[in-house]
Design a protein around this motif. Structure first.
Motif, PDB file in Angstrom:
ATOM      1  N   ARG A 121       0.827  -1.203   0.000  1.00  0.00           N
ATOM      2  CA  ARG A 121       0.000   0.000   0.000  1.00  0.00           C
ATOM      3  C   ARG A 121       0.865   1.260   0.000  1.00  0.00           C
ATOM      4  NH1 ARG A 121      -3.068  -3.295  -1.329  1.00  0.00           N
ATOM      5  NH2 ARG A 121      -4.944  -4.024  -0.245  1.00  0.00           N
ATOM      6  N   THR A 151       2.107   1.978  -3.539  1.00  0.00           N
ATOM      7  CA  THR A 151       1.126   2.372  -4.547  1.00  0.00           C
ATOM      8  C   THR A 151       0.348   3.632  -4.180  1.00  0.00           C
ATOM      9  OG1 THR A 151      -0.485   0.849  -3.551  1.00  0.00           O
ATOM     10  CG2 THR A 151       0.852   0.006  -5.359  1.00  0.00           C
ATOM     11  N   LEU A 152       0.122   3.869  -2.898  1.00  0.00           N
ATOM     12  CA  LEU A 152      -0.734   4.979  -2.472  1.00  0.00           C
ATOM     13  C   LEU A 152       0.035   6.141  -1.856  1.00  0.00           C
ATOM     14  CD1 LEU A 152      -3.630   2.973  -0.754  1.00  0.00           C
ATOM     15  CD2 LEU A 152      -3.573   3.866  -3.086  1.00  0.00           C
ATOM     16  N   TYR A 153       1.262   5.889  -1.384  1.00  0.00           N
ATOM     17  CA  TYR A 153       1.994   6.910  -0.631  1.00  0.00           C
ATOM     18  C   TYR A 153       3.351   7.192  -1.266  1.00  0.00           C
ATOM     19  CZ  TYR A 153      -1.461   6.399   3.093  1.00  0.00           C
ATOM     20  OH  TYR A 153      -2.631   6.382   3.808  1.00  0.00           O
ATOM     21  N   LEU A 186       0.279  10.679   1.651  1.00  0.00           N
ATOM     22  CA  LEU A 186      -0.638  10.183   0.645  1.00  0.00           C
ATOM     23  C   LEU A 186      -0.404  10.902  -0.680  1.00  0.00           C
ATOM     24  CD1 LEU A 186      -3.080   8.221   0.348  1.00  0.00           C
ATOM     25  CD2 LEU A 186      -4.556  10.175   0.854  1.00  0.00           C
ATOM     26  N   ARG A 187      -0.318  10.123  -1.757  1.00  0.00           N
ATOM     27  CA  ARG A 187      -0.123  10.717  -3.075  1.00  0.00           C
ATOM     28  C   ARG A 187      -1.361  11.526  -3.476  1.00  0.00           C
ATOM     29  NH1 ARG A 187       4.100   8.432  -6.007  1.00  0.00           N
ATOM     30  NH2 ARG A 187       4.990   6.540  -5.066  1.00  0.00           N
ATOM     31  N   PRO A 188      -1.169  12.663  -4.141  1.00  0.00           N
ATOM     32  CA  PRO A 188      -2.332  13.421  -4.624  1.00  0.00           C
ATOM     33  C   PRO A 188      -3.124  12.589  -5.623  1.00  0.00           C
ATOM     34  CG  PRO A 188      -0.319  14.739  -4.718  1.00  0.00           C
ATOM     35  CD  PRO A 188       0.101  13.330  -4.434  1.00  0.00           C
ATOM     36  N   ARG A 189      -4.436  12.575  -5.442  1.00  0.00           N
ATOM     37  CA  ARG A 189      -5.297  11.846  -6.362  1.00  0.00           C
ATOM     38  C   ARG A 189      -6.416  12.764  -6.836  1.00  0.00           C
ATOM     39  NH1 ARG A 189      -6.902   6.212  -3.655  1.00  0.00           N
ATOM     40  NH2 ARG A 189      -7.555   7.574  -1.945  1.00  0.00           N
ATOM     41  N   LYS A 190      -7.062  12.389  -7.909  1.00  0.00           N
ATOM     42  CA  LYS A 190      -8.123  13.192  -8.476  1.00  0.00           C
ATOM     43  C   LYS A 190      -9.233  13.411  -7.446  1.00  0.00           C
ATOM     44  CE  LYS A 190      -9.138  12.281 -12.662  1.00  0.00           C
ATOM     45  NZ  LYS A 190      -9.655  11.618 -13.892  1.00  0.00           N
ATOM     46  N   ASN A 191      -9.690  14.635  -7.346  1.00  0.00           N
ATOM     47  CA  ASN A 191     -10.757  14.999  -6.416  1.00  0.00           C
ATOM     48  C   ASN A 191     -10.350  14.820  -4.968  1.00  0.00           C
ATOM     49  OD1 ASN A 191     -12.468  15.556  -8.600  1.00  0.00           O
ATOM     50  ND2 ASN A 191     -13.156  13.424  -8.691  1.00  0.00           N
ATOM     51  N   GLN A 192      -9.052  14.854  -4.727  1.00  0.00           N
ATOM     52  CA  GLN A 192      -8.598  14.671  -3.346  1.00  0.00           C
ATOM     53  C   GLN A 192      -7.450  15.624  -3.065  1.00  0.00           C
ATOM     54  OE1 GLN A 192      -7.597  10.683  -2.260  1.00  0.00           O
ATOM     55  NE2 GLN A 192      -6.598  11.290  -0.376  1.00  0.00           N
ATOM     56  N   SER A 193      -7.603  16.469  -2.084  1.00  0.00           N
ATOM     57  CA  SER A 193      -6.560  17.434  -1.723  1.00  0.00           C
ATOM     58  C   SER A 193      -6.443  17.536  -0.222  1.00  0.00           C
ATOM     59  CB  SER A 193      -6.884  18.815  -2.318  1.00  0.00           C
ATOM     60  OG  SER A 193      -8.133  19.258  -1.827  1.00  0.00           O
TER      61      SER A 193
END
Length: 234
Positions: free
Chosen positions: A205, A208-210, A222-229
């Motif tokens: 995890r 892939t996510l961090y 946490l990596r920046p993701r769409k619609n998430q800040s």
């Protein structure tokens, strides 16, 4: 004990046992953790004092005196081993851990890693500490994720065989509701040898996510993701 009957057959085993006692508190922790080292030292000293005169009745006075000196020396060696070690992962000495506590319970501190966590994660947002070290949450002044204040080996076992209606799977929760930051130290923390086998999916995890925070290898944001800040990149 080295002077016990047939020492040639038992000397290696006895020395291995002594080394094991020295490692009971290899991190120089204070409180009950250093007490177990001294308890074992006093127990072995008592056996030595009683065993030597019993086996050598003819010269019990000389052996008793030698056993007493050896017992005192053994206790001092075990006591000194705890005080010379360094408390990981913060590199605190025994004196710093006992006489100058680096933090006060329920109060945040302003060391480099705590300040970095507070700069990355807004107040009210959770962080996850792996392996379980509850004091870090108040040091950093951030709360743990709901339901995952601690994560222990039996939690991973329970995740594979949960009670119906009561799921508890950290790896699955990281997919659906990941915390903004994970503090992950088992690769460098010697106390985590028993939990490393249960962290395989955690490392997956993280990959892939961090992403790691520069200058702080234990911090993973946490990596920046769409619609998430939720957090800003480090």
């Amino acid at each position: 004990m080295l002077l016990y009957r047939r020492p040639n057959r038992n000397r290696i085993a006895i020395l291995i046992g002594f080394a094991g006692i020295l490692l009971l508190n290899a991190r120089a922790a204070a409180g009950f953790k250093d007490g177990q080292t001294l308890i074992m030292a006093f127990a072995l000293s008592g056996l030595a004092l009683g065993g030597c005169p019993e086996r050598q009745a003819d010269s019990s006075r000389v052996l008793s005196r030698s056993a007493l000196v050896g017992a005192i020396g053994m206790v001092l060696v075990f006591w000194g081993s705890s005080h010379l070690a360094t408390n990981t992962p913060f590199n605190w000495t025994y004196h710093e851990s006992t006489h100058k506590p680096p933090y006060t319970i329920y109060q945040p501190i302003d060391d480099a890693i705590s300040l970095k966590v507070r700069s990355l994660v807004p107040s009210g947002q959770p962080i996850l500490m792996l392996p379980y070290m509850p004091e870090f949450y108040w040091m950093a002044d951030r709360r743990p994720p709901y339901g995952y204040y601690e994560y222990l080996p039996w939690d991973a076992v329970y995740a594979r065989h949960p009670i119906p209606g009561y799921p508890h799977d950290l790896c699955q929760s990281l997919l659906t509701d990941p915390p903004p930051l994970i503090v992950y130290t088992p690769e460098t923390d010697p106390t985590s040898l028993t939990v490393r086998p249960f962290f395989a999916c955690i490392r997956k995890r993280l990959a892939t996510l961090y992403m790691p925070v520069e200058g702080f290898p234990s911090l993973h944001v946490l990596r920046p993701r769409k619609n998430q800040s939720r957090v800003s990149p480090p």
